[in-house]
Structure formats: structure tokens, C-alpha cells
Scaffold this motif. Structure first.
Motif, PDB file in Angstrom:
ATOM      1  N   TRP A 107       0.841  -1.195   0.000  1.00  0.00           N
ATOM      2  CA  TRP A 107       0.000   0.000   0.000  1.00  0.00           C
ATOM      3  C   TRP A 107       0.879   1.248   0.000  1.00  0.00           C
ATOM      4  O   TRP A 107       1.704   1.430   0.905  1.00  0.00           O
ATOM      5  CB  TRP A 107      -0.898  -0.019   1.238  1.00  0.00           C
ATOM      6  CG  TRP A 107      -1.779   1.183   1.435  1.00  0.00           C
ATOM      7  CD1 TRP A 107      -2.297   1.995   0.468  1.00  0.00           C
ATOM      8  CD2 TRP A 107      -2.242   1.704   2.680  1.00  0.00           C
ATOM      9  NE1 TRP A 107      -3.065   2.972   1.019  1.00  0.00           N
ATOM     10  CE2 TRP A 107      -3.044   2.826   2.380  1.00  0.00           C
ATOM     11  CE3 TRP A 107      -2.070   1.327   4.014  1.00  0.00           C
ATOM     12  CZ2 TRP A 107      -3.661   3.585   3.380  1.00  0.00           C
ATOM     13  CZ3 TRP A 107      -2.684   2.075   4.996  1.00  0.00           C
ATOM     14  CH2 TRP A 107      -3.468   3.182   4.686  1.00  0.00           C
ATOM     15  N   THR A 108       0.718   2.083  -1.019  1.00  0.00           N
ATOM     16  CA  THR A 108       1.355   3.398  -1.035  1.00  0.00           C
ATOM     17  C   THR A 108       0.433   4.352  -0.286  1.00  0.00           C
ATOM     18  O   THR A 108      -0.664   4.678  -0.757  1.00  0.00           O
ATOM     19  CB  THR A 108       1.587   3.898  -2.466  1.00  0.00           C
ATOM     20  OG1 THR A 108       2.416   2.952  -3.157  1.00  0.00           O
ATOM     21  CG2 THR A 108       2.275   5.255  -2.459  1.00  0.00           C
ATOM     22  N   GLY A 114       7.253  15.731   1.261  1.00  0.00           N
ATOM     23  CA  GLY A 114       7.950  15.715  -0.013  1.00  0.00           C
ATOM     24  C   GLY A 114       8.502  14.372  -0.418  1.00  0.00           C
ATOM     25  O   GLY A 114       9.240  14.271  -1.405  1.00  0.00           O
ATOM     26  N   GLY A 115       8.149  13.308   0.298  1.00  0.00           N
ATOM     27  CA  GLY A 115       8.624  11.968  -0.040  1.00  0.00           C
ATOM     28  C   GLY A 115       7.457  11.029  -0.253  1.00  0.00           C
ATOM     29  O   GLY A 115       6.336  11.469  -0.537  1.00  0.00           O
ATOM     30  N   LYS A 146      12.720   9.781   0.109  1.00  0.00           N
ATOM     31  CA  LYS A 146      12.605  11.208  -0.184  1.00  0.00           C
ATOM     32  C   LYS A 146      13.711  11.627  -1.152  1.00  0.00           C
ATOM     33  O   LYS A 146      14.897  11.332  -0.913  1.00  0.00           O
ATOM     34  CB  LYS A 146      12.726  12.027   1.104  1.00  0.00           C
ATOM     35  CG  LYS A 146      12.611  13.536   0.912  1.00  0.00           C
ATOM     36  CD  LYS A 146      12.739  14.265   2.231  1.00  0.00           C
ATOM     37  CE  LYS A 146      12.754  15.786   2.055  1.00  0.00           C
ATOM     38  NZ  LYS A 146      11.472  16.271   1.504  1.00  0.00           N
ATOM     39  N   PRO A 147      13.353  12.282  -2.269  1.00  0.00           N
ATOM     40  CA  PRO A 147      14.380  12.734  -3.216  1.00  0.00           C
ATOM     41  C   PRO A 147      15.358  13.701  -2.554  1.00  0.00           C
ATOM     42  O   PRO A 147      14.959  14.581  -1.785  1.00  0.00           O
ATOM     43  CB  PRO A 147      13.565  13.433  -4.310  1.00  0.00           C
ATOM     44  CG  PRO A 147      12.186  12.868  -4.193  1.00  0.00           C
ATOM     45  CD  PRO A 147      11.985  12.586  -2.737  1.00  0.00           C
ATOM     46  N   LEU A 148      16.640  13.522  -2.866  1.00  0.00           N
ATOM     47  CA  LEU A 148      17.645  14.441  -2.341  1.00  0.00           C
ATOM     48  C   LEU A 148      17.759  15.696  -3.198  1.00  0.00           C
ATOM     49  O   LEU A 148      18.359  16.688  -2.773  1.00  0.00           O
ATOM     50  CB  LEU A 148      19.007  13.739  -2.261  1.00  0.00           C
ATOM     51  CG  LEU A 148      19.072  12.574  -1.264  1.00  0.00           C
ATOM     52  CD1 LEU A 148      20.466  11.970  -1.262  1.00  0.00           C
ATOM     53  CD2 LEU A 148      18.688  13.039   0.134  1.00  0.00           C
ATOM     54  N   ASP A 153      14.356  11.776  -9.273  1.00  0.00           N
ATOM     55  CA  ASP A 153      14.410  10.496  -8.565  1.00  0.00           C
ATOM     56  C   ASP A 153      15.763   9.823  -8.744  1.00  0.00           C
ATOM     57  O   ASP A 153      15.903   8.616  -8.547  1.00  0.00           O
ATOM     58  CB  ASP A 153      13.307   9.558  -9.069  1.00  0.00           C
ATOM     59  CG  ASP A 153      11.934   9.962  -8.545  1.00  0.00           C
ATOM     60  OD1 ASP A 153      11.875  10.498  -7.423  1.00  0.00           O
ATOM     61  OD2 ASP A 153      10.936   9.746  -9.261  1.00  0.00           O
ATOM     62  N   ALA A 154      16.780  10.589  -9.125  1.00  0.00           N
ATOM     63  CA  ALA A 154      18.103  10.010  -9.352  1.00  0.00           C
ATOM     64  C   ALA A 154      18.662   9.394  -8.077  1.00  0.00           C
ATOM     65  O   ALA A 154      19.221   8.290  -8.100  1.00  0.00           O
ATOM     66  CB  ALA A 154      19.056  11.061  -9.904  1.00  0.00           C
ATOM     67  N   ILE A 155      18.522  10.114  -6.961  1.00  0.00           N
ATOM     68  CA  ILE A 155      18.977   9.612  -5.672  1.00  0.00           C
ATOM     69  C   ILE A 155      17.927   9.964  -4.618  1.00  0.00           C
ATOM     70  O   ILE A 155      17.607  11.138  -4.426  1.00  0.00           O
ATOM     71  CB  ILE A 155      20.343  10.193  -5.255  1.00  0.00           C
ATOM     72  CG1 ILE A 155      21.408   9.920  -6.316  1.00  0.00           C
ATOM     73  CG2 ILE A 155      20.787   9.574  -3.933  1.00  0.00           C
ATOM     74  CD1 ILE A 155      22.771  10.468  -5.967  1.00  0.00           C
ATOM     75  N   ASN A 156      17.418   8.945  -3.949  1.00  0.00           N
ATOM     76  CA  ASN A 156      16.471   9.150  -2.854  1.00  0.00           C
ATOM     77  C   ASN A 156      17.080   8.661  -1.552  1.00  0.00           C
ATOM     78  O   ASN A 156      17.726   7.599  -1.514  1.00  0.00           O
ATOM     79  CB  ASN A 156      15.167   8.375  -3.099  1.00  0.00           C
ATOM     80  CG  ASN A 156      14.388   8.894  -4.287  1.00  0.00           C
ATOM     81  OD1 ASN A 156      14.577  10.008  -4.743  1.00  0.00           O
ATOM     82  ND2 ASN A 156      13.507   8.056  -4.813  1.00  0.00           N
TER      83      ASN A 156
END
Length: 227
Positions: A107-108, A114-115, A146-148, A153-156
Motif C-alpha cells: 500500500w502506497t 515531499g517523499g 525522499k528525493p535528495l 528520482d536520481a537519488i532518494n
């Protein structure tokens, strides 16, 4: 003198008492290779292979093969029925095998701060080759990424925790109650397409017999191939 006598008595009592519960530790490496995607429309699947290298990263501690078929009830909710085969090598002895049937809800839950926050609930039915009983175990994972970098979405950054509870006793060693807790901190790296690579540190706290505790310090690498 009375206080001294009491102190001596207390020391003797401690020395004669049974050994306290002990904690053992190990360094491990877990590699998880998972393929997942749509079979047709809302019918989906996942299949994974996971070798776990333990004993100071010197030998295979477990090898796990797991797969499941699922149905997407909505973009955020999927139900699965699956099966797993687990091999536990025994030094100087015959390997122990475990078979698991399981039901899973993925379940999302939403996108706070922000994540993305998600949940995985799994109910397992377990059989082992060194016993006759079926064990029931409930697992619950909460995961947050959470995206940095904004809009990428390269690095979360990634954290999750998963608690395990055994629901009954078995003749092969399971005891009802708290079984283990896994806690992960690391990063999720975007790969071509929708695939991802997760790398980080996983702490596995296991409740063993006689009140003993085992702590595994795991270097964890997981590749999700999504299509």
C-alpha cells in the motif's frame, strides 16, 4: 558490618545465579535480485533471489527464493499470494529447508514531507524440514523515501523498519511473540527505465531462545528490475 555482610551476600548471589541472557553479533552481506511487473492489465508478479552471506561474510548463511502473483486493486493498493523456498546450510550436517506460503498487501499510503510513505503487510505460513508443525508469522514494514534533489528520482534517501511477530509455537523452534526487527538506512538510486538499486546498512535484531539476542550488521544491496 551489617552492610558489609549484605554486600557480600549480594555478590555471592550474583556469582551463583544462572548466566544472563547473551547478545551475539555478526557481519553479513545480503544481495537481493528482484524482477517485477505486469503480466496482463492488473495482474502483476514479483520474483526474487536472495543469497545472504554471514559468519563474518565468509559463507552462505541463507539462500532465499521467493515469488508471488498479485492483483492491483488501485494504483496504490496491491494484493499478493506467494511462495518462498529457503535453504539454511548446516555446517557438517544436512541443510535445513523452509517452505513458506504468504499473503501480502502493498500500500502506497501517501506523499508526506515531499517523499513517499508505503506499507507492506505479510502473513506467512511456514514449514521446516526439521519439524512437523506449521508456524504462523506476521510481518509489517513501513518505508519512507525522499528525493535528495527536487523534481528528481536520481537519488532518494531511504529508510524502513520491519517488525516480525510469531503467532504460535512450533516443534522446530518458533516461539510466539516478538521475533525480530529489521531497520534500514541508505539510498535508492534510479536506473534506466523504472528500475532501481538500493544500497545501505540494515540492522537485524533477532529474539532467540532463552532470552538471548542476535544482532546482524548487514551491508544490503537490492536491485529491482521493473518492466
Amino acid at each position: 558490618m551489617r552492610r558489609l555482610a549484605l554486600c557480600l551476600f549480594a555478590c555471592l548471589a550474583l556469582l551463583s545465579a544462572p548466566a544472563r541472557a547473551a547478545t551475539s553479533e555478526d557481519e553479513q552481506f545480503w544481495l537481493n535480485l528482484t524482477a517485477m511487473g505486469s503480466i496482463k492489465d492488473e495482474l502483476v508478479y514479483f520474483a526474487e533471489v536472495q543469497p545472504r552471506i554471514g559468519d563474518g561474510i565468509s559463507r552462505v548463511d541463507q539462500a532465499l527464493f521467493r515469488g508471488a502473483i498479485g492483483w492491483k486493486l488501485s494504483p496504490s493498493l496491491t494484493l499478493y499470494q506467494g511462495f518462498a523456498h529457503v535453504v539454511v546450510p548446516i555446517e557438517a550436517g544436512k541443510d535445513a529447508n523452509e517452505e513458506r506460503s504468504f499473503q501480502q498487501i502493498s500500500w502506497t499510503m501517501g506523499k508526506p514531507w515531499g517523499g513517499e510513505l508505503s506499507s507492506r503487510t505479510r502473513l506467512e505460513q511456514r514449514w521446516r524440514s526439521d519439524g512437523d508443525d506449521m508456524g504462523w508469522r506476521l510481518r509489517e514494514m513501513l518505508r519512507y523515501e525522499k528525493p535528495l534533489k527536487a523534481n528528481s528520482d536520481a537519488i532518494n534517501a531511504l529508510v524502513y523498519a520491519e517488525g516480525f511477530a510469531a503467532l504460535n509455537d512450533t516443534d522446530w523452534g518458533a516461539r510466539s511473540g516478538f521475533d525480530q526487527l529489521r531497520s534500514f538506512v541508505g539510498a535508492e538510486l534510479g536506473l534506466p527505465g523504472a528500475s532501481t538499486l538500493e544500497v545501505g546498512y540494515l540492522n537485524q535484531l533477532i529474539n532467540q531462545r532463552a532470552g538471548n539476542t542476535r544482532v546482524n550488521h548487514v551491508a544490503s544491496v537490492t536491485l529491482f528490475f521493473r518492466h
